[in-house]
Design a protein around this motif. Structure first.
Motif, PDB file in Angstrom:
ATOM      1  N   GLU A  32     -15.659   6.184  -8.565  1.00 28.44           N
ATOM      2  CA  GLU A  32     -16.887   6.335  -7.772  1.00 28.44           C
ATOM      3  C   GLU A  32     -16.650   5.948  -6.315  1.00 28.44           C
ATOM      4  N   LYS A  33     -15.853   4.889  -6.106  1.00 24.24           N
ATOM      5  CA  LYS A  33     -15.546   4.492  -4.728  1.00 24.24           C
ATOM      6  C   LYS A  33     -14.749   5.578  -4.014  1.00 24.24           C
ATOM      7  N   VAL A  34     -13.830   6.214  -4.733  1.00 27.00           N
ATOM      8  CA  VAL A  34     -13.038   7.290  -4.121  1.00 27.00           C
ATOM      9  C   VAL A  34     -13.942   8.452  -3.735  1.00 27.00           C
ATOM     10  N   ARG A  35     -14.863   8.835  -4.624  1.00 23.13           N
ATOM     11  CA  ARG A  35     -15.760   9.952  -4.318  1.00 23.13           C
ATOM     12  C   ARG A  35     -16.623   9.653  -3.092  1.00 23.13           C
ATOM     13  N   ASN A  36     -17.079   8.423  -2.971  1.00 28.85           N
ATOM     14  CA  ASN A  36     -17.918   8.065  -1.822  1.00 28.85           C
ATOM     15  C   ASN A  36     -17.097   7.951  -0.543  1.00 28.85           C
ATOM     16  N   ASP A  37     -15.903   7.324  -0.641  1.00 27.57           N
ATOM     17  CA  ASP A  37     -15.098   7.090   0.558  1.00 27.57           C
ATOM     18  C   ASP A  37     -14.475   8.367   1.100  1.00 27.57           C
ATOM     19  N   LEU A  38     -14.212   9.337   0.230  1.00 27.22           N
ATOM     20  CA  LEU A  38     -13.634  10.588   0.723  1.00 27.22           C
ATOM     21  C   LEU A  38     -14.569  11.307   1.690  1.00 27.22           C
ATOM     22  N   GLN A  39     -15.854  11.053   1.588  1.00 29.82           N
ATOM     23  CA  GLN A  39     -16.826  11.700   2.460  1.00 29.82           C
ATOM     24  C   GLN A  39     -17.135  10.898   3.715  1.00 29.82           C
ATOM     25  N   THR A  40     -16.820   9.608   3.702  1.00 34.45           N
ATOM     26  CA  THR A  40     -17.225   8.745   4.827  1.00 34.45           C
ATOM     27  C   THR A  40     -16.049   8.159   5.596  1.00 34.45           C
ATOM     28  N   ILE A  41     -14.865   8.079   4.993  1.00 31.04           N
ATOM     29  CA  ILE A  41     -13.711   7.431   5.625  1.00 31.04           C
ATOM     30  C   ILE A  41     -12.651   8.484   5.941  1.00 31.04           C
ATOM     31  N   ARG A  42     -12.144   8.425   7.140  1.00 32.47           N
ATOM     32  CA  ARG A  42     -11.104   9.368   7.552  1.00 32.47           C
ATOM     33  C   ARG A  42      -9.706   8.830   7.289  1.00 32.47           C
ATOM     34  N   GLU A  43      -9.506   7.539   7.541  1.00 33.65           N
ATOM     35  CA  GLU A  43      -8.185   6.944   7.354  1.00 33.65           C
ATOM     36  C   GLU A  43      -8.087   6.386   5.936  1.00 33.65           C
ATOM     37  N   TYR A  44      -7.237   7.007   5.121  1.00 32.58           N
ATOM     38  CA  TYR A  44      -7.086   6.577   3.740  1.00 32.58           C
ATOM     39  C   TYR A  44      -6.085   5.436   3.581  1.00 32.58           C
ATOM     40  N   ARG A  45      -5.335   5.129   4.631  1.00 29.49           N
ATOM     41  CA  ARG A  45      -4.341   4.057   4.577  1.00 29.49           C
ATOM     42  C   ARG A  45      -4.506   3.169   5.806  1.00 29.49           C
ATOM     43  N   ASP A  46      -4.187   1.888   5.642  1.00 26.60           N
ATOM     44  CA  ASP A  46      -4.330   0.910   6.734  1.00 26.60           C
ATOM     45  C   ASP A  46      -2.984   0.220   6.966  1.00 26.60           C
ATOM     46  N   PRO A  47      -2.168   0.734   7.905  1.00 27.79           N
ATOM     47  CA  PRO A  47      -0.863   0.096   8.157  1.00 27.79           C
ATOM     48  C   PRO A  47      -0.988  -1.341   8.647  1.00 27.79           C
ATOM     49  N   GLY A  48      -2.117  -1.699   9.248  1.00 28.42           N
ATOM     50  CA  GLY A  48      -2.283  -3.068   9.736  1.00 28.42           C
ATOM     51  C   GLY A  48      -2.317  -4.106   8.642  1.00 28.42           C
ATOM     52  N   PRO A 103      -7.762   5.127  -2.834  1.00 29.21           N
ATOM     53  CA  PRO A 103      -6.709   5.539  -3.790  1.00 29.21           C
ATOM     54  C   PRO A 103      -6.920   6.977  -4.246  1.00 29.21           C
ATOM     55  N   ASN A 104      -6.506   7.916  -3.413  1.00 26.25           N
ATOM     56  CA  ASN A 104      -6.788   9.331  -3.658  1.00 26.25           C
ATOM     57  C   ASN A 104      -5.663  10.056  -4.360  1.00 26.25           C
ATOM     58  N   THR A 105      -4.597   9.370  -4.730  1.00 34.14           N
ATOM     59  CA  THR A 105      -3.498   9.984  -5.468  1.00 34.14           C
ATOM     60  C   THR A 105      -3.386   9.322  -6.840  1.00 34.14           C
ATOM     61  N   HIS A 107      -0.881   7.879  -8.360  1.00 33.25           N
ATOM     62  CA  HIS A 107      -0.151   6.610  -8.347  1.00 33.25           C
ATOM     63  C   HIS A 107      -0.991   5.498  -7.720  1.00 33.25           C
ATOM     64  N   THR A 108      -1.623   5.777  -6.587  1.00 33.41           N
ATOM     65  CA  THR A 108      -2.452   4.745  -5.948  1.00 33.41           C
ATOM     66  C   THR A 108      -3.682   4.436  -6.789  1.00 33.41           C
ATOM     67  N   ARG A 109      -4.192   5.428  -7.517  1.00 30.97           N
ATOM     68  CA  ARG A 109      -5.334   5.186  -8.398  1.00 30.97           C
ATOM     69  C   ARG A 109      -4.955   4.227  -9.520  1.00 30.97           C
ATOM     70  N   ARG A 110      -3.816   4.459 -10.156  1.00 36.58           N
ATOM     71  CA  ARG A 110      -3.370   3.549 -11.227  1.00 36.58           C
ATOM     72  C   ARG A 110      -3.100   2.157 -10.676  1.00 36.58           C
ATOM     73  N   PHE A 111      -2.483   2.091  -9.497  1.00 40.54           N
ATOM     74  CA  PHE A 111      -2.216   0.780  -8.881  1.00 40.54           C
ATOM     75  C   PHE A 111      -3.520   0.049  -8.572  1.00 40.54           C
ATOM     76  N   ALA A 112      -4.506   0.752  -8.035  1.00 41.63           N
ATOM     77  CA  ALA A 112      -5.796   0.123  -7.709  1.00 41.63           C
ATOM     78  C   ALA A 112      -6.494  -0.373  -8.965  1.00 41.63           C
ATOM     79  N   ILE A 113      -6.418   0.396 -10.052  1.00 43.11           N
ATOM     80  CA  ILE A 113      -7.059  -0.013 -11.303  1.00 43.11           C
ATOM     81  C   ILE A 113      -6.408  -1.282 -11.848  1.00 43.11           C
ATOM     82  N   VAL A 114      -5.072  -1.300 -11.877  1.00 46.65           N
ATOM     83  CA  VAL A 114      -4.362  -2.478 -12.401  1.00 46.65           C
ATOM     84  C   VAL A 114      -4.622  -3.700 -11.529  1.00 46.65           C
ATOM     85  N   TYR A 115      -4.570  -3.523 -10.214  1.00 43.89           N
ATOM     86  CA  TYR A 115      -4.789  -4.649  -9.302  1.00 43.89           C
ATOM     87  C   TYR A 115      -6.216  -5.183  -9.427  1.00 43.89           C
ATOM     88  N   ASP A 116      -7.195  -4.287  -9.392  1.00 42.82           N
ATOM     89  CA  ASP A 116      -8.586  -4.730  -9.486  1.00 42.82           C
ATOM     90  C   ASP A 116      -8.873  -5.369 -10.832  1.00 42.82           C
TER      91      ASP A 116
END
Length: 426
Positions: A32-48, A103-105, A107-116
């Protein structure tokens, strides 16, 4: 081993049950967070997110190189592994999660699920650790004693104590960093001016006493014995008052005691106590809200009582008329039911849920309130409704008094009129 096997099977059962219930919830939240963020956030990664990680990595590398240079014959593999795996690796995992904003891929989706799941569900994480320790207990029985920590999962007070440490962790980390630089500063100045005063064991004689002769070893000595004690009396010999360095040692020891023994330790205590008090206050506020406010419609006990509704009472309204679990069961029923078999009401609610529209949930109203034709928008409307009720009551009383006054006046007039008096026949 019989009790160990029973203990292990118990934790396997608990972890399995928690996994079946918690993993779908985390997965749905991430999606659900991915569906919402894909419409509102442009930068999917934060190098900082790796800025602080780079500082930590460089600090660990420099420390290992300096330690190896000062102690070339000392095997410190355990220390180096702790710095890399115990500090830098968890920090790396944390920074990676902060780097993945969306986490739009796969691999990142599985990582986000395990981490959360590991970080956001402490009850599940703690039982996984206990299960792993129970397995390790078959190899080393000392690990079975860690099972006693299971009481933390069952005690709210102990859980609050743990949270009082975890919540101010960034501030505590800065305090720990202050400890490190304080030790290095005092080790440097102490080595420069009082090298012969450092001693590892004060009970050795002068000929057997072992001191330190470089900044690293003096820092370890102060960390090991000076910081826990809060003064340098455990790591430095006493100085006779007739010694030329007496005043300087007095100033040196006093500065360490005030800065470390008083200020830094009291700051740590204050942070933990303040956090614990905040947690207790939050728990009290949460309990008050759950007791005196309807979770569904938001009406408070005081506002409900001001409506002069005696049946149902507020507790009956909250526990029966607006039972939270009935709404939960209804939503679960909608998720499990075939959409082609929805009724009209179920279709309406399902479409609103799809749009994330919760206007079908009653807000500051109920069936009883609607039947009494009481419209309530917020707490101010309740006061207005009470004012209207008072005005109506006053108006009714005024009319009654006016009617009684007219009747009394009419009776008085008849009594005063001689013609209206009945004639007595003798």
């Amino acid at each position: 081993y019989v009790f160990g096997i029973i203990n292990f099977l118990g934790y396997v059962t608990i972890v399995g049950f928690l996994g079946v219930t918690e993993i779908p919830i985390i997965t749905r939240q991430v999606d659900e967070k991915v569906r919402n963020d894909l419409q509102t956030i442009r930068e999917y990664r934060d190098p900082g997110a790796f800025n602080a990680w780079g500082v930590t990595l460089m600090f660990n590398i420099f420390f290992i190189l300096m330690h190896k240079a000062n102690y070339p014959h000392l095997d410190a593999t355990g220390l180096y592994l702790f710095l890399v795996l115990g500090i830098n690796l968890p920090w790396t995992v944390y920074c990676c999660r902060q780097y993945v904003v969306v986490p739009n891929t796969p691999h990142t989706r599985r990582f986000a699920i395990v981490y959360d799941l590991a970080v956001g569900r402490p009850f599940f994480r703690n039982h996984v650790l206990l299960m792993m320790w129970s397995v390790q207990g078959f190899l080393n029985s000392s690990y079975f004693t860690l099972m006693l920590l299971d009481i933390i999962n069952n005690s709210d007070m102990l859980a609050d104590i743990i949270r009082s440490i975890v919540r101010p962790l960034p501030a505590l980390g800065m305090i720990f960093y202050t400890f490190i630089i304080t030790v290095i500063i005092f080790a440097t100045f102490g080595l420069e001016n009082f090298e012969e005063h450092f001693v590892y064991d004060e009970y050795f004689g002068d000929e057997e006493a072992v001191g330190c002769h470089n900044v690293v070893s003096c820092s370890w000595l102060i960390f090991y014995k000076g910081v826990p004690a809060g003064d340098l009396g455990e790591v430095m010999d006493s100085v006779d008052r007739t010694s030329p360095s007496f005043l300087w040692r007095l100033l040196f020891d006093l500065c360490f005691f005030i800065w470390v023994g008083v200020l830094l330790f009291n700051i740590i205590t204050g942070l933990m106590l303040d956090t614990f008090a905040e947690l207790r206050e939050e728990a009290a506020t949460r309990n008050d809200i759950m007791t005196n406010q309807c979770f569904v419609c938001g009406l408070t006990r005081a506002a409900y009582d001001d409506l002069y509704i005696t049946s149902p009472s507020f507790d009956e309204h909250k526990g029966q008329e607006h039972d939270l679990w009935k709404y939960v069961y209804f939503l679960s029923y909608l998720r499990s039911k075939d959409q082609t078999e929805y009724s009209g009401v179920e279709t309406y609610v399902a479409e609103m849920l799809e749009r994330q529209d919760l206007s079908f949930v009653p807000s500051r109203t109920s069936l009883v309130i609607q039947n009494r034709k009481i419209g309530i928008g917020d707490e101010g409307d309740i006061e207005g409704h009470i004012g209207e009720m008072i005005d109506l009551a006053v108006g009714s009383i005024t009319k009654t008094i006016s009617s009684l006054t007219a009747s009394i006046t009419e009776v008085t007039a008849r009594l005063d009129d001689p013609e209206s008096q009945p004639k007595v026949v003798r």
